[in-house]
Write a protein that holds these residues in place. Sequence first.
Motif, PDB file in Angstrom:
ATOM      1  N   GLY A 273      11.170   1.223  -0.536  1.00  0.00           N
ATOM      2  CA  GLY A 273      11.931   0.509   0.482  1.00  0.00           C
ATOM      3  C   GLY A 273      12.369  -0.858   0.003  1.00  0.00           C
ATOM      4  N   LEU A 274      11.509  -1.532  -0.776  1.00  0.00           N
ATOM      5  CA  LEU A 274      11.848  -2.866  -1.273  1.00  0.00           C
ATOM      6  C   LEU A 274      12.944  -2.795  -2.338  1.00  0.00           C
TER       7      LEU A 274
ATOM      8  N   MET B 112      15.130   0.901   5.040  1.00  0.00           N
ATOM      9  CA  MET B 112      14.126   0.166   4.252  1.00  0.00           C
ATOM     10  C   MET B 112      12.710   0.511   4.727  1.00  0.00           C
TER      11      MET B 112
ATOM     12  N   ALA C  56      -3.867  -4.207   1.230  1.00  0.00           N
ATOM     13  CA  ALA C  56      -2.519  -4.215   1.826  1.00  0.00           C
ATOM     14  C   ALA C  56      -2.340  -3.035   2.783  1.00  0.00           C
TER      15      ALA C  56
ATOM     16  N   LYS D 182       8.113 -13.750   3.929  1.00  0.00           N
ATOM     17  CA  LYS D 182       7.120 -13.621   5.009  1.00  0.00           C
ATOM     18  C   LYS D 182       7.044 -12.168   5.470  1.00  0.00           C
ATOM     19  N   VAL D 183       8.225 -11.579   5.647  1.00  0.00           N
ATOM     20  CA  VAL D 183       8.264 -10.172   6.076  1.00  0.00           C
ATOM     21  C   VAL D 183       7.600  -9.302   5.013  1.00  0.00           C
TER      22      VAL D 183
ATOM     23  N   HIS E   6      17.430 -10.051   6.315  1.00  0.00           N
ATOM     24  CA  HIS E   6      18.689 -10.601   5.808  1.00  0.00           C
ATOM     25  C   HIS E   6      19.791 -10.441   6.857  1.00  0.00           C
TER      26      HIS E   6
ATOM     27  N   LYS F  71      16.007  -2.337  -0.451  1.00  0.00           N
ATOM     28  CA  LYS F  71      16.408  -3.635   0.129  1.00  0.00           C
ATOM     29  C   LYS F  71      17.086  -4.507  -0.918  1.00  0.00           C
TER      30      LYS F  71
ATOM     31  N   ALA G  76      16.956 -15.809   3.763  1.00  0.00           N
ATOM     32  CA  ALA G  76      16.483 -15.100   4.965  1.00  0.00           C
ATOM     33  C   ALA G  76      15.005 -15.392   5.265  1.00  0.00           C
ATOM     34  N   GLY G  77      14.277 -15.911   4.313  1.00  0.00           N
ATOM     35  CA  GLY G  77      12.822 -16.088   4.491  1.00  0.00           C
ATOM     36  C   GLY G  77      12.115 -14.746   4.445  1.00  0.00           C
ATOM     37  N   PHE G  78      12.647 -13.844   3.630  1.00  0.00           N
ATOM     38  CA  PHE G  78      12.125 -12.474   3.609  1.00  0.00           C
ATOM     39  C   PHE G  78      10.704 -12.387   3.052  1.00  0.00           C
TER      40      PHE G  78
ATOM     41  N   ALA H 231       5.428 -10.047   2.834  1.00  0.00           N
ATOM     42  CA  ALA H 231       3.976 -10.248   2.758  1.00  0.00           C
ATOM     43  C   ALA H 231       3.242  -9.565   3.910  1.00  0.00           C
ATOM     44  N   SER H 232       3.972  -9.263   4.987  1.00  0.00           N
ATOM     45  CA  SER H 232       3.313  -8.612   6.124  1.00  0.00           C
ATOM     46  C   SER H 232       3.409  -7.088   6.044  1.00  0.00           C
ATOM     47  N   LEU H 233       4.080  -6.597   5.008  1.00  0.00           N
ATOM     48  CA  LEU H 233       4.234  -5.144   4.854  1.00  0.00           C
ATOM     49  C   LEU H 233       3.020  -4.551   4.125  1.00  0.00           C
ATOM     50  N   PRO H 234       2.785  -3.269   4.329  1.00  0.00           N
ATOM     51  CA  PRO H 234       1.628  -2.662   3.651  1.00  0.00           C
ATOM     52  C   PRO H 234       1.902  -2.380   2.171  1.00  0.00           C
ATOM     53  N   VAL H 235       2.365  -3.377   1.484  1.00  0.00           N
ATOM     54  CA  VAL H 235       2.691  -3.243   0.065  1.00  0.00           C
ATOM     55  C   VAL H 235       1.977  -4.373  -0.675  1.00  0.00           C
TER      56      VAL H 235
ATOM     57  N   GLY I  53      13.525 -13.335   9.479  1.00  0.00           N
ATOM     58  CA  GLY I  53      13.086 -12.908   8.136  1.00  0.00           C
ATOM     59  C   GLY I  53      13.901 -11.775   7.521  1.00  0.00           C
TER      60      GLY I  53
ATOM     61  N   ASN J  44      10.935   3.836   4.107  1.00  0.00           N
ATOM     62  CA  ASN J  44      10.454   3.988   2.730  1.00  0.00           C
ATOM     63  C   ASN J  44       9.292   3.044   2.421  1.00  0.00           C
ATOM     64  N   ILE J  45       8.817   2.364   3.432  1.00  0.00           N
ATOM     65  CA  ILE J  45       7.671   1.454   3.242  1.00  0.00           C
ATOM     66  C   ILE J  45       6.460   1.909   4.062  1.00  0.00           C
TER      67      ILE J  45
ATOM     68  N   ASP K  85      16.939 -13.439  -0.470  1.00  0.00           N
ATOM     69  CA  ASP K  85      15.570 -13.412   0.069  1.00  0.00           C
ATOM     70  C   ASP K  85      15.138 -14.800   0.532  1.00  0.00           C
TER      71      ASP K  85
ATOM     72  N   ARG L  76       4.981  -5.200  -4.907  1.00  0.00           N
ATOM     73  CA  ARG L  76       6.145  -6.022  -4.539  1.00  0.00           C
ATOM     74  C   ARG L  76       6.810  -6.553  -5.805  1.00  0.00           C
TER      75      ARG L  76
END
Lengths: 287, 259
Positions: free
Chosen positions: B3-4, A102, A75, B97-98, A91, B7, B93-95, B100-104, A89, A105-106, B90, B109
Motif C-alpha cells: 500500500g505504501l 492504499m 507494529a 504521522k499516518v 495527501h 501511495k 501532507a504530514g503523512f 507511523a500509525s499503520l500496522p507497518v 495527514g 493493501n496495508i 509526504d 516502511r
Amino acid sequence: MDEVKNVIELKNVTKDYGDFKLDNVNFAVPEGTVCGFIGQNGAGKTTTINLILDVISRDSGEITLFGEPVSKDTAYLREDIGVVFDEMGFHEFMTGRDINIMMKNIYRNWDEEVFFDNLKKFSLPAKKKCGAFSRGMRMKLQIAVALSHHARLLIMDEPTSGLDPIVRNEIIGIFREFVVEEDHTILLSSHITSDLEKIADEVVFINGGHIVLAGNKDEILEKHGILKCKKNDLSKISESLIVSSEVSDYGAEVLVNDRHAAEKLYPDMVIERAGLEEIMIYYVNKK
Amino acid sequence: MKGLVIKDIMCLKKQLTTFAFVIAGVVIISILYVLSSRFGNLATVGEALLDENNNMSQVDVKNLGSMALVMFMLIPIVSLGDMLNVFVADGKAGFFKVSASLPVSMKKRMLSRFLTIFVLCGIGAAVDLALALVLCTLTDIMSFGSFLGIIISSASILGIYSAIMILFCVLLGYGREQYAQLFSLLTIILFFVIVKFRTIKYVFVHIIIEEQGFESGVFWKPLDYFREKGYVFLTAMLIVSVLSYFLSLYIAERKRGVI
C-alpha cells in the motif's frame, strides 16, 4: 466478577525534549470505555498519544496495548487501532478511492464495503480530492478510515477542535455508535470538555507533562465541587480539601476534592457541582 | 507495505502524466533521428565530419550519433525515477504521522521507499528497452546488447542517486529535500571525480588546454564502459541501496517521524 482488562497502560513513561518533559506518566484505559484525555494546549496530550502509537520513542517506562508491551516489533498491534489526528495527514490529491486502494493493501482486515458505506454515511464524495474538503470533512474522512478495518481501539487527538458544534455533535454520535460494541474502546484527547462530558466514561487530566487526575468521570464530577465563600472564610477551609482557589473582590471560589465532606463540614457555605472545564482550570491553576 | 509503494507511486501521478508525454516525445525524436541520420542533415554532418581533418573515423561518427540518441532515450528513466517529489508530498501532507500509525514496521516502511525506486527505475528501463528493441530491429545504430548495457547502467546510476537521496532525506528530515537532492548529486560527482581523476585530468590538460584534438580512445571509453559493464553499475546500485537502507533505517529508528 470478570477482571477489568486494560487496553492501554502506561507505567512511569518519560519523554524529555529539554524544554518540555513528559514526566512519569501513569494511567490505564479499561476495555469498553471512552477515556477523555484532557489538558490545555501544550500539556503533553499529543506527545503521550505519539508515544502510545510508537511514533516517537520514549526515554523510559512501559507502554502496553491489548496487554502487549509496545516495541518496534509490535507494529501488528496497530491492526486493531484506528487513529485520528488533529490534521488529516493524507495527501491533498488523494480521493476516497485512492485511500481505499492504499489501505486495502496495508490493513489485513480492511473492509472496502464498510469504508464506502462510511463515506456515504458521512456525506463524503469518494471521487473528490480530499484537499478540497472542509476541516469537518477531513476529520470525518479520517474517522471513516479508522472505522473501516474493524479496529477495537480508536485513538484520537483533538478530533473535534476547530469544528462547529453541529459537526462536533455528529462526530460524537459516530463515537457513541462505535462504543456500542462491548470490546470497543476510545482514547479521545481534547480540550473541549463539553464533548468529553457527553461521551467519556473515564477521564485523565494532564498538565505540564504530569497526570494530575485520572479516574471515572462520574466519580470525579461527583467528588469535586466549587465552594463559594467570603474571602475571610477561606482560611477556615481544610487545606486537604482544597485543590486551588480563586479570590476576587466579591469573595472566593474554591475547588474542593470532596464535595460531600465539604458539605458536612461547612453547611453554611454554598457548594456547587463542578464541570470538567472548571476542574481542569482549577487543577491547571494549582500552585 | 504494498500500500505504501502504491501511495508513493500515486504521489508521482503528475510525474507519470509527464512520463506519457516524454515517451511520446522520445519516440518521435527517435524516428526523426533515424530518418535524419539516413537521409537528412545528420547524414550530411556525419559526412562533413569524416571529410574534415580531425582524426575522426567512421566509428567515431557513428558513436557520436548513437550517443546523442542514447541521451534522448535516457529521458524516460530520468523523468520517472526522481523520488524527491514523494518526500516533498509526504512532508507537505504530514503523512509520516499516518504512516507511523499503520500496522507497518519501520523496516517495511523504509523498504517500501526502496521498492518504489526499483519499480520506477524498472518501468523506465522497460520502456527504453522496448524502444531499443524497435530501433535495433529497424536500424543498425547499435546492437540490442549495447542498448541493454547502457539502459541497465543508466537505470542503475539513477537508482544509486535515489538511494543516496533517501538517506539524505531521512538524515535531514522533511522540508530539506532540496538539500538532500544537492548533496546526493555532489556525492555522486565527488565519487566519480575521485575514481576517474586521472582520466578527467588527462582530458582537461591534453584535449581542452593543449587542444590536441579528438582522441577516440579517451572519448569512447566511458560509452564503451556503459555499454559493456552494465552489471558493474547494477551491482553498485544493489550495494549502495543495501547500505543506504540500513543507514536510513538506523537514523529513522532514532529520529522517528521522518519516514
